[in-house]
Design an enzyme around this catalytic site. Sequence first.
Site, PDB file in Angstrom:
ATOM      1  N   SER A 111      17.057  10.498  -8.128  1.00  0.00           N
ATOM      2  CA  SER A 111      16.707  10.394  -6.711  1.00  0.00           C
ATOM      3  C   SER A 111      15.350   9.741  -6.560  1.00  0.00           C
ATOM      4  O   SER A 111      14.486   9.840  -7.440  1.00  0.00           O
ATOM      5  CB  SER A 111      16.663  11.780  -6.072  1.00  0.00           C
ATOM      6  OG  SER A 111      15.527  12.501  -6.521  1.00  0.00           O
ATOM      7  N   ASP A 112      15.154   9.047  -5.429  1.00  0.00           N
ATOM      8  CA  ASP A 112      13.791   8.730  -5.052  1.00  0.00           C
ATOM      9  C   ASP A 112      13.087  10.062  -4.831  1.00  0.00           C
ATOM     10  O   ASP A 112      13.728  11.079  -4.539  1.00  0.00           O
ATOM     11  CB  ASP A 112      13.752   7.863  -3.795  1.00  0.00           C
ATOM     12  CG  ASP A 112      12.451   7.074  -3.680  1.00  0.00           C
ATOM     13  OD1 ASP A 112      11.473   7.441  -4.354  1.00  0.00           O
ATOM     14  OD2 ASP A 112      12.404   6.111  -2.901  1.00  0.00           O
ATOM     15  N   TRP A 113      11.788  10.073  -4.960  1.00  0.00           N
ATOM     16  CA  TRP A 113      11.035  11.321  -4.975  1.00  0.00           C
ATOM     17  C   TRP A 113      11.134  12.030  -3.609  1.00  0.00           C
ATOM     18  O   TRP A 113      10.599  11.562  -2.610  1.00  0.00           O
ATOM     19  CB  TRP A 113       9.585  11.047  -5.355  1.00  0.00           C
ATOM     20  CG  TRP A 113       9.301  11.172  -6.824  1.00  0.00           C
ATOM     21  CD1 TRP A 113       8.286  11.889  -7.372  1.00  0.00           C
ATOM     22  CD2 TRP A 113      10.008  10.603  -7.938  1.00  0.00           C
ATOM     23  NE1 TRP A 113       8.327  11.806  -8.753  1.00  0.00           N
ATOM     24  CE2 TRP A 113       9.374  11.026  -9.123  1.00  0.00           C
ATOM     25  CE3 TRP A 113      11.131   9.783  -8.041  1.00  0.00           C
ATOM     26  CZ2 TRP A 113       9.808  10.660 -10.401  1.00  0.00           C
ATOM     27  CZ3 TRP A 113      11.576   9.418  -9.308  1.00  0.00           C
ATOM     28  CH2 TRP A 113      10.920   9.851 -10.464  1.00  0.00           C
ATOM     29  N   GLY A 114      11.872  13.137  -3.601  1.00  0.00           N
ATOM     30  CA  GLY A 114      12.058  13.899  -2.380  1.00  0.00           C
ATOM     31  C   GLY A 114      13.257  13.478  -1.557  1.00  0.00           C
ATOM     32  O   GLY A 114      13.390  13.885  -0.395  1.00  0.00           O
ATOM     33  N   ALA A 115      14.174  12.699  -2.151  1.00  0.00           N
ATOM     34  CA  ALA A 115      15.307  12.173  -1.389  1.00  0.00           C
ATOM     35  C   ALA A 115      16.500  13.119  -1.312  1.00  0.00           C
ATOM     36  O   ALA A 115      17.445  12.854  -0.577  1.00  0.00           O
ATOM     37  CB  ALA A 115      15.783  10.848  -2.000  1.00  0.00           C
TER      38      ALA A 115
END
Length: 751
Positions: free
Chosen positions: A227-231
């Site tokens: 995931s993108d960070w926090g996605a």
Amino acid sequence: MAHPLIEELTLEEKASLVSGASFWTTRPVERLGIEGATLTDGPHGVRMQTAGADHLGINAAHPATAFPTAAALGSTWDPELLEQVGQALGAESRALDVDVLLGPGVNIKRSPLCGRNFEYFSEDPLLAGELGAAWVNGVQSKGVGASLKHYAANNQETDRMRISAEVDERTLREIYFPAFERTVQQAQPATVMCSYNRLNGTFASQNRWLLTDVLRGDWGFEGYVVSDWGAVADPVAAVAAGLDLEMPSSGERGPKAIVDAVRNGTLSESLLDIAVSNVLSTHERLRAARPADETPQSVEQLAEQHHSLARRAAAAGSVLLTNEGALLPLDAENGGKIAVVGEFARTPRYQGAGSSHINPTRLDDALTAIGEATRREVVFAPGFAFDGSDEGTLAAAALETAAGADVVVAFLGLPDAEESEGFDRTHMDLPANQLRLLAALRGTGAKVVVVLSNGAVVQLGEVVGNADAVLEVWLGGQAGGSATADILFGSAEPEGRLAESVPLRLSDTPAFVNWPGNQGKVFYGERLYVGYRWYDTTGRDVAFPFGHGLGYTTFGYSDARVTVPDPAVAAAVVEVTVANQGTRAGAEVVQVYVGDPVAGVDRPVHELRAFAKVRLEAGESRRVRLELDERAFAFWSPNGWVVEPGEFVVQIGASSRDLRAVETITLDVPAPEPELGKEATFEEWMQHPQGAAVLGQFLSGLGEAGAMWRDPETQKLLGSMPLRSLISFSGRTDIDGTVAGLLNEVDKAAK
């Protein structure tokens, strides 16, 4: 295939392995010898944070080479150079014990307003994909994984964490997917990073069609999806969709939710096993690729070599937009005073703001480099402040400094505050104080060279009108200052070509009325018509076209030939002789565009389908050969990729509007079989090979009404009407049953 350790892992351990241990690391399982891995930001350098730094502390990072941003690297049109940059990034990643470097970004530049355009290569998917694959191959040759991002349709920063990109499948397949597809198939990146946004209503992190059906099923991706960070909004839905690793650590929220879901039967443990296997197998492959006895060189040991590479890359990506009277290159030995004006000359803006911000090993400024490169007198004035303050005093001092100069080199651009990850621009303008200064400098009577520092295109009308030469250096990395001096004095060639069109006005841009969306959605209403596909198809004037760039020599094209080895196969070979007609060595980018003037669907007037960068000595010529495969002629249909028989136009040139040769070829490929459905029109039935016969028999049974439908003039009137509507005119009551029966007859005839 399940990883051998799957059977030995507990459910809790499996769940822990698909969620990060910290902001930058994955979790180990020490009892089974499973090591944690370190992932860190790229893509223009290794942003390895020092111990104790906050997550986004952009300056608390180990020194590393800051290479030119993707806006500059994209303008090189040079996969070989991108692979060398990737190798250098891989080597520095090894030096800093990084397992996965987060890059490259291959998102398409849908609008010049995107705050992160400096991180992306191009508005064209072929160019972005070729460069992305080369970058990945370079990084991974060092046993370091790449993370291809941001998948998919992540083309703006506004509301990026939740906006739904509303995009039809044909547009996705032809514009927004191909750079990812090409990179996956040519380079097999260790990871693909899913984007923050929703795609057609579903978060990318939990979109099974996106992460599993397309990425793995259609393209054969073998690594893991991070995931993108926090996605990740829903850890359970993400695993079910094909997301393998949530980053950063969510504490115990994610693992606990996954364990609970497996135990209560809402998540199959087999899906969790797949995710764990993907993560473990990928990290093991990366480590196995490293020589067992290797002692990585330190960043300090690599610094000089990589700085030289960064300098060469910055020059290769710099685009000479105009050069009236061959003002450039300047004579380094003889001539009058050179006035250098602009704060960017001594305080370089060399990179974009946000997660890709690098702490450079050194930083060259153009003012110092210019002074070292010439024997001529060099004077300097800042001319403006980045915050716009003290404009009158600074401008007056600059004009006084420039008085009597033979040439003024004005360094203009966008300050950090104007563009960054996290927000989009609202306009394309350079700061007004810089434009006023430029106009005043023009009034001194000196020749004026403008050097631009910016991560995305800007409006250039006033710049071109007040300058004899304009050099676009983008955000050129830590060696950009020296590279600029190299170009100004001719020790290096400005090899760049525009990887994105430069429009005249923001209102001319294709996404103008659909940007940046509202009420949680952004509609990609321009569909396929992005960048030059829009400008060239609609005949709109641009400031500078896609592919444009001048050099210090000229090139001639001759003896162009397009050969179709077998007309029944959608493939062709393009050949052209390119000659350096000048007195010094230089580089040319040969570009091949293909158009389908008569098609069953709307298509752009032409699309880039092949390119090659060619370096030639003065007077040298070379035969360039480029191959066009099936995809060069295809469009996406509900049945997949389709090539229609007929004529195609193949154009060879130096930009999308500088076309030196045009050839027409004919492909005699099988015509795609049309499909009929309940909503098929009368015309579609009449054009269908089996449908026409079945419908003819049906009309014969309708007497005079059927005879009327056969009349050519009546067919023009009725052709666009669904057959079910026409059947209703016949007095039949079971319309759906009648259509179903006709479709059944078509199926029988086809067999």
